[in-house]
Design a protein around this motif. Structure first.
Motif, PDB file in Angstrom:
ATOM      1  N   GLY A  86     -23.643 -10.319  -5.544  1.00 59.98           N
ATOM      2  CA  GLY A  86     -22.373  -9.869  -4.996  1.00 59.98           C
ATOM      3  C   GLY A  86     -22.223  -8.368  -5.153  1.00 59.98           C
ATOM      4  N   ASN A  87     -20.982  -7.914  -5.181  1.00 62.41           N
ATOM      5  CA  ASN A  87     -20.655  -6.496  -5.306  1.00 62.41           C
ATOM      6  C   ASN A  87     -21.125  -5.938  -6.648  1.00 62.41           C
ATOM      7  N   ARG A  88     -21.907  -4.855  -6.608  1.00 60.99           N
ATOM      8  CA  ARG A  88     -22.524  -4.346  -7.846  1.00 60.99           C
ATOM      9  C   ARG A  88     -21.476  -3.839  -8.839  1.00 60.99           C
ATOM     10  N   LYS A  89     -20.406  -3.219  -8.318  1.00 57.10           N
ATOM     11  CA  LYS A  89     -19.348  -2.743  -9.210  1.00 57.10           C
ATOM     12  C   LYS A  89     -18.698  -3.916  -9.936  1.00 57.10           C
ATOM     13  N   MET A  90     -18.453  -4.997  -9.203  1.00 56.91           N
ATOM     14  CA  MET A  90     -17.858  -6.184  -9.809  1.00 56.91           C
ATOM     15  C   MET A  90     -18.811  -6.810 -10.831  1.00 56.91           C
ATOM     16  N   ILE A  91     -20.107  -6.839 -10.509  1.00 59.73           N
ATOM     17  CA  ILE A  91     -21.109  -7.370 -11.451  1.00 59.73           C
ATOM     18  C   ILE A  91     -21.036  -6.605 -12.771  1.00 59.73           C
ATOM     19  N   ILE A  92     -21.045  -5.274 -12.674  1.00 63.22           N
ATOM     20  CA  ILE A  92     -21.038  -4.440 -13.879  1.00 63.22           C
ATOM     21  C   ILE A  92     -19.750  -4.647 -14.668  1.00 63.22           C
ATOM     22  N   ASN A  93     -18.602  -4.645 -13.986  1.00 63.35           N
ATOM     23  CA  ASN A  93     -17.322  -4.843 -14.670  1.00 63.35           C
ATOM     24  C   ASN A  93     -17.258  -6.198 -15.368  1.00 63.35           C
ATOM     25  N   ASN A  94     -17.736  -7.233 -14.689  1.00 62.13           N
ATOM     26  CA  ASN A  94     -17.674  -8.569 -15.279  1.00 62.13           C
ATOM     27  C   ASN A  94     -18.693  -8.742 -16.406  1.00 62.13           C
ATOM     28  N   ALA A  95     -19.843  -8.076 -16.298  1.00 65.24           N
ATOM     29  CA  ALA A  95     -20.817  -8.113 -17.389  1.00 65.24           C
ATOM     30  C   ALA A  95     -20.241  -7.415 -18.626  1.00 65.24           C
ATOM     31  N   LYS A  96     -19.510  -6.326 -18.405  1.00 66.13           N
ATOM     32  CA  LYS A  96     -18.842  -5.650 -19.535  1.00 66.13           C
ATOM     33  C   LYS A  96     -17.789  -6.559 -20.161  1.00 66.13           C
ATOM     34  N   VAL A 116     -14.522 -15.512 -15.286  1.00 68.66           N
ATOM     35  CA  VAL A 116     -15.033 -16.001 -13.994  1.00 68.66           C
ATOM     36  C   VAL A 116     -15.729 -14.863 -13.256  1.00 68.66           C
ATOM     37  N   HIS A 117     -16.901 -15.158 -12.723  1.00 68.50           N
ATOM     38  CA  HIS A 117     -17.581 -14.260 -11.777  1.00 68.50           C
ATOM     39  C   HIS A 117     -18.104 -15.130 -10.646  1.00 68.50           C
ATOM     40  N   ARG A 118     -17.430 -15.038  -9.512  1.00 71.40           N
ATOM     41  CA  ARG A 118     -17.789 -15.858  -8.365  1.00 71.40           C
ATOM     42  C   ARG A 118     -17.861 -17.334  -8.778  1.00 71.40           C
ATOM     43  N   THR A 119     -19.032 -17.987  -8.670  1.00 69.92           N
ATOM     44  CA  THR A 119     -19.090 -19.410  -9.034  1.00 69.92           C
ATOM     45  C   THR A 119     -19.482 -19.623 -10.500  1.00 69.92           C
ATOM     46  N   PHE A 120     -19.712 -18.557 -11.236  1.00 68.51           N
ATOM     47  CA  PHE A 120     -20.026 -18.656 -12.669  1.00 68.51           C
ATOM     48  C   PHE A 120     -18.704 -18.558 -13.428  1.00 68.51           C
ATOM     49  N   ASN A 121     -18.289 -19.690 -14.025  1.00 70.93           N
ATOM     50  CA  ASN A 121     -16.971 -19.697 -14.656  1.00 70.93           C
ATOM     51  C   ASN A 121     -17.064 -19.776 -16.189  1.00 70.93           C
ATOM     52  N   GLY A 122     -15.915 -19.909 -16.824  1.00 68.38           N
ATOM     53  CA  GLY A 122     -15.861 -19.927 -18.282  1.00 68.38           C
ATOM     54  C   GLY A 122     -16.633 -21.074 -18.902  1.00 68.38           C
ATOM     55  N   GLN A 123     -16.631 -22.224 -18.248  1.00 63.11           N
ATOM     56  CA  GLN A 123     -17.407 -23.360 -18.767  1.00 63.11           C
ATOM     57  C   GLN A 123     -18.908 -23.066 -18.715  1.00 63.11           C
ATOM     58  N   ASP A 124     -19.318 -22.386 -17.660  1.00 56.63           N
ATOM     59  CA  ASP A 124     -20.721 -21.981 -17.566  1.00 56.63           C
ATOM     60  C   ASP A 124     -21.067 -20.979 -18.662  1.00 56.63           C
ATOM     61  N   PHE A 125     -20.158 -20.046 -18.906  1.00 58.78           N
ATOM     62  CA  PHE A 125     -20.346 -19.036 -19.947  1.00 58.78           C
ATOM     63  C   PHE A 125     -20.543 -19.714 -21.306  1.00 58.78           C
ATOM     64  N   VAL A 126     -19.683 -20.686 -21.612  1.00 56.54           N
ATOM     65  CA  VAL A 126     -19.816 -21.444 -22.867  1.00 56.54           C
ATOM     66  C   VAL A 126     -21.169 -22.151 -22.918  1.00 56.54           C
ATOM     67  N   GLY A 127     -21.556 -22.761 -21.807  1.00 51.82           N
ATOM     68  CA  GLY A 127     -22.843 -23.451 -21.754  1.00 51.82           C
ATOM     69  C   GLY A 127     -24.011 -22.507 -21.992  1.00 51.82           C
ATOM     70  N   PHE A 128     -23.893 -21.294 -21.473  1.00 54.30           N
ATOM     71  CA  PHE A 128     -24.958 -20.300 -21.665  1.00 54.30           C
ATOM     72  C   PHE A 128     -25.020 -19.835 -23.121  1.00 54.30           C
ATOM     73  N   ILE A 129     -23.884 -19.682 -23.764  1.00 50.56           N
ATOM     74  CA  ILE A 129     -23.888 -19.291 -25.185  1.00 50.56           C
ATOM     75  C   ILE A 129     -24.575 -20.375 -26.012  1.00 50.56           C
ATOM     76  N   LYS A 130     -24.252 -21.630 -25.739  1.00 52.01           N
ATOM     77  CA  LYS A 130     -24.873 -22.732 -26.481  1.00 52.01           C
ATOM     78  C   LYS A 130     -26.367 -22.833 -26.172  1.00 52.01           C
ATOM     79  N   GLY A 131     -26.722 -22.616 -24.903  1.00 51.70           N
ATOM     80  CA  GLY A 131     -28.137 -22.635 -24.527  1.00 51.70           C
ATOM     81  C   GLY A 131     -28.916 -21.530 -25.218  1.00 51.70           C
ATOM     82  N   LEU A 132     -28.330 -20.340 -25.279  1.00 48.30           N
ATOM     83  CA  LEU A 132     -28.978 -19.216 -25.953  1.00 48.30           C
ATOM     84  C   LEU A 132     -29.127 -19.490 -27.451  1.00 48.30           C
ATOM     85  N   GLN A 133     -28.078 -20.040 -28.062  1.00 46.73           N
ATOM     86  CA  GLN A 133     -28.173 -20.373 -29.491  1.00 46.73           C
ATOM     87  C   GLN A 133     -29.317 -21.361 -29.735  1.00 46.73           C
TER      88      GLN A 133
END
Length: 252
Positions: free
Chosen positions: A53-63, A92-109
């Motif tokens: 998506g939009n690179r500015k939005m990607i950077i802001n949401n990654a921050k 939330v970033h486009r279709t990546f939402n808070g539940q996905d974020f939680v899942g990624f933290i657990k996956g990384l752990q």
């Protein structure tokens, strides 16, 4: 143009874009915020995951992701509380939402606790890096998770070009002292890397006759990789800077 002319043209474009000025408009700035190896690789992984998506939005949401983790990604992954995970539900970033974020933290752990971390998983000996990415996805989702979250890691063996994770691997593995790619992993040769194939790089590659396949999928990536390796077998993915720069900055 001849092969030597094409190589000279692309090498010039690599020189033009592969420098620290590139960082300020690219998600690679997120892992550059950190000095601890694990912080760099986790920040890079999460930033690359939402890099569409939009690179500015990607950077802001990654921050925002880093902020939610107290700007200490590795410590957060390893030592978070349930209430801290609950706070991620608002992301939330486009279709990546808070539940996905939680899942990624657990996956990384899980990756760090049970598989010796991201570096170790991606350093495994496989026929290709695309096989390694596929294996990584299996390991990442070994633990209980929402089915919807799986779509945020591509599987090249299922036909995907896996643009974002190939970009992440470029960040972590390429070493050229130009100040852009971080090159903190030492056990994988840059010769094995694949170009992050997206709309921009794909269109430019077709105009330069480096790619004939019309879809940006795994077969197209294999074709592009083969042609880029003819130009530089040791560091083929450096040409991502040229293809991306020509497409995004020059409208080639």
């Amino acid at each position: 143009m001849t092969k030597s002319e094409l190589k000279e043209f692309l090498d010039e474009k690599v020189e033009l874009y592969n420098n620290p000025n590139f960082i300020e408009s690219d998600p690679i700035q997120i892992p550059h915020l950190y000095s601890l190896k694990e912080d760099i690789e986790i920040a890079g992984f999460l930033a690359a995951t939402i890099a569409w998506g939009n690179r500015k939005m990607i950077i802001n949401n990654a921050k925002k992701m880093m902020y939610f983790m107290g700007n200490s990604p590795y410590d957060f992954v390893m030592n978070h509380s349930e209430s801290q995970l609950d706070a991620l539900e608002n992301f939330v970033h486009r279709t990546f939402n808070g539940q996905d974020f939680v899942g990624f933290i657990k996956g990384l752990q899980h990756i760090y606790q049970n598989h010796n971390g991201l570096d170790a998983v991606f350093s495994k000996q496989n026929p290709t890096m695309q096989h390694t990415i596929s294996e990584f996805k299996q390991l990442f989702f070994e633990i209980p998770h929402l089915a919807r979250t799986e779509k945020h890691i591509s599987d090249p063996l299922n036909g995907s070009a896996a643009k974002r994770i190939n970009m992440y691997l470029r960040w972590m593995i390429r070493k050229d002292n130009k100040g852009v790619d971080l090159g903190i992993w030492n056990n994988v040769s840059p010769a094995l890397l694949s170009c992050p194939l997206d709309v921009h790089s794909g269109n430019v590659a077709r105009k330069l006759e480096l790619l004939t396949r019309k879809q940006n999928d795994a077969k197209a990536l294999a074709e592009l990789d083969e042609n880029l390796r003819k130009l530089d077998p040791n560091d083929p993915v450096k040409y991502d800077f040229a293809l991306f720069g020509l497409g995004v900055f020059e409208g080639f």
